[in-house]
Design a protein around this motif. Sequence first.
Motif, PDB file in Angstrom:
ATOM      1  N   MET A   1     -10.511  -1.538  -3.242  1.00 13.22           N
ATOM      2  CA  MET A   1      -9.245  -1.803  -3.918  1.00 13.22           C
ATOM      3  C   MET A   1      -9.475  -2.208  -5.376  1.00 13.22           C
ATOM      4  O   MET A   1      -8.859  -1.658  -6.290  1.00 13.22           O
ATOM      5  CB  MET A   1      -8.529  -2.936  -3.165  1.00 13.22           C
ATOM      6  N   VAL A   2     -10.363  -3.158  -5.583  1.00  7.15           N
ATOM      7  CA  VAL A   2     -10.641  -3.644  -6.934  1.00  7.15           C
ATOM      8  C   VAL A   2     -11.233  -2.531  -7.799  1.00  7.15           C
ATOM      9  O   VAL A   2     -10.792  -2.311  -8.936  1.00  7.15           O
ATOM     10  CB  VAL A   2     -11.575  -4.872  -6.898  1.00  7.15           C
ATOM     11  N   LEU A   3     -12.210  -1.824  -7.266  1.00 10.71           N
ATOM     12  CA  LEU A   3     -12.844  -0.759  -8.041  1.00 10.71           C
ATOM     13  C   LEU A   3     -11.863   0.357  -8.381  1.00 10.71           C
ATOM     14  O   LEU A   3     -11.848   0.856  -9.508  1.00 10.71           O
ATOM     15  CB  LEU A   3     -14.054  -0.207  -7.292  1.00 10.71           C
ATOM     16  N   ALA A   4     -11.033   0.749  -7.420  1.00  8.70           N
ATOM     17  CA  ALA A   4     -10.064   1.822  -7.668  1.00  8.70           C
ATOM     18  C   ALA A   4      -9.024   1.397  -8.695  1.00  8.70           C
ATOM     19  O   ALA A   4      -8.660   2.178  -9.580  1.00  8.70           O
ATOM     20  CB  ALA A   4      -9.384   2.231  -6.361  1.00  8.70           C
TER      21      ALA A   4
ATOM     22  N   VAL B   1      -5.441  -0.322   4.554  1.00 10.44           N
ATOM     23  CA  VAL B   1      -6.600  -0.625   5.411  1.00 10.44           C
ATOM     24  C   VAL B   1      -6.800  -2.142   5.501  1.00 10.44           C
ATOM     25  O   VAL B   1      -7.057  -2.681   6.584  1.00 10.44           O
ATOM     26  CB  VAL B   1      -7.875   0.081   4.892  1.00 10.44           C
ATOM     27  N   ALA B   2      -6.654  -2.845   4.364  1.00  9.91           N
ATOM     28  CA  ALA B   2      -6.810  -4.303   4.362  1.00  9.91           C
ATOM     29  C   ALA B   2      -5.744  -4.979   5.222  1.00  9.91           C
ATOM     30  O   ALA B   2      -5.972  -6.058   5.768  1.00  9.91           O
ATOM     31  CB  ALA B   2      -6.765  -4.838   2.938  1.00  9.91           C
ATOM     32  N   GLY B   3      -4.597  -4.352   5.352  1.00 10.77           N
ATOM     33  CA  GLY B   3      -3.548  -4.900   6.211  1.00 10.77           C
ATOM     34  C   GLY B   3      -3.809  -4.638   7.683  1.00 10.77           C
ATOM     35  O   GLY B   3      -3.546  -5.487   8.537  1.00 10.77           O
TER      36      GLY B   3
ATOM     37  N   GLY C   1       0.812  -1.215   0.000  1.00 19.85           N
ATOM     38  CA  GLY C   1       0.000   0.000   0.000  1.00 19.85           C
ATOM     39  C   GLY C   1       0.841   1.258   0.000  1.00 19.85           C
ATOM     40  O   GLY C   1       0.564   2.208  -0.747  1.00 19.85           O
ATOM     41  N   VAL C   2       1.877   1.280   0.815  1.00 17.39           N
ATOM     42  CA  VAL C   2       2.769   2.451   0.861  1.00 17.39           C
ATOM     43  C   VAL C   2       3.467   2.631  -0.484  1.00 17.39           C
ATOM     44  O   VAL C   2       3.566   3.749  -1.005  1.00 17.39           O
ATOM     45  CB  VAL C   2       3.789   2.322   2.017  1.00 17.39           C
ATOM     46  N   LEU C   3       3.921   1.535  -1.068  1.00 13.44           N
ATOM     47  CA  LEU C   3       4.583   1.621  -2.373  1.00 13.44           C
ATOM     48  C   LEU C   3       3.620   2.097  -3.467  1.00 13.44           C
ATOM     49  O   LEU C   3       4.004   2.884  -4.339  1.00 13.44           O
ATOM     50  CB  LEU C   3       5.200   0.271  -2.747  1.00 13.44           C
TER      51      LEU C   3
ATOM     52  N   GLY D   1      -3.983   6.227  -5.675  1.00 15.11           N
ATOM     53  CA  GLY D   1      -3.812   6.492  -4.246  1.00 15.11           C
ATOM     54  C   GLY D   1      -4.878   5.809  -3.404  1.00 15.11           C
ATOM     55  O   GLY D   1      -4.595   5.262  -2.341  1.00 15.11           O
ATOM     56  N   VAL D   2      -6.113   5.815  -3.890  1.00 13.46           N
ATOM     57  CA  VAL D   2      -7.205   5.113  -3.194  1.00 13.46           C
ATOM     58  C   VAL D   2      -6.903   3.620  -3.147  1.00 13.46           C
ATOM     59  O   VAL D   2      -7.110   2.959  -2.120  1.00 13.46           O
ATOM     60  CB  VAL D   2      -8.567   5.393  -3.871  1.00 13.46           C
ATOM     61  N   PHE D   3      -6.389   3.075  -4.244  1.00 13.66           N
ATOM     62  CA  PHE D   3      -5.975   1.674  -4.283  1.00 13.66           C
ATOM     63  C   PHE D   3      -4.922   1.408  -3.209  1.00 13.66           C
ATOM     64  O   PHE D   3      -5.020   0.438  -2.442  1.00 13.66           O
ATOM     65  CB  PHE D   3      -5.465   1.338  -5.693  1.00 13.66           C
TER      66      PHE D   3
END
Length: 181
Positions: A138-141, A101-103, A65-67, A93-95
Amino acid sequence: MSERQPAERGSRLLLACGLAPAVFTAVVLLEGVTRPGYNALHRFGSELSLGEYGWIQITNFIVAGVLVLCFAGGLRRALRTGRASRATPILTGVFGLSLIVAGIFVTDPKPGFPPGTGDTAGAATVHGTLHDFAGYVMVLAMCAASFTLATRFAREPGRRPWRWYSNGTGTIVLLSAVAMA
């Protein structure tokens, strides 16, 4: 060395962070073959965040996510102006944020995994619900970012093959998500 060279090097480094989803997938696959009871064809990668070695997958989510957030910054620099110059970095960025968040919010145990879990699903928890919601975002973004980038490439004659790549990426991610659901 001009002032521009460090800025260009920084942009290239940020854009290289776009490899994060591939590294994320490699970690899921490698971890999956070492975890008893896990089968990548029948389990979500999120389930690897459960159990004794769950910290590896949790870390994988957060680092990826950070990457991806860094990659979004690189996209913003590279796209500067024109079609999709704002939407693509924002959606990327939303992705990235949804990966983080998932982590942070770990999925709920699923029937039969981790080993020792019963054959029926337990009650949904707040953590599991937030994790699942982050997955949908995540998928939508990711799909939306791919499709918006394709619209930009469609107007740039030298980059039209990237249009097909971007559309293909968005379509494959979307179809995979539908198939998994």
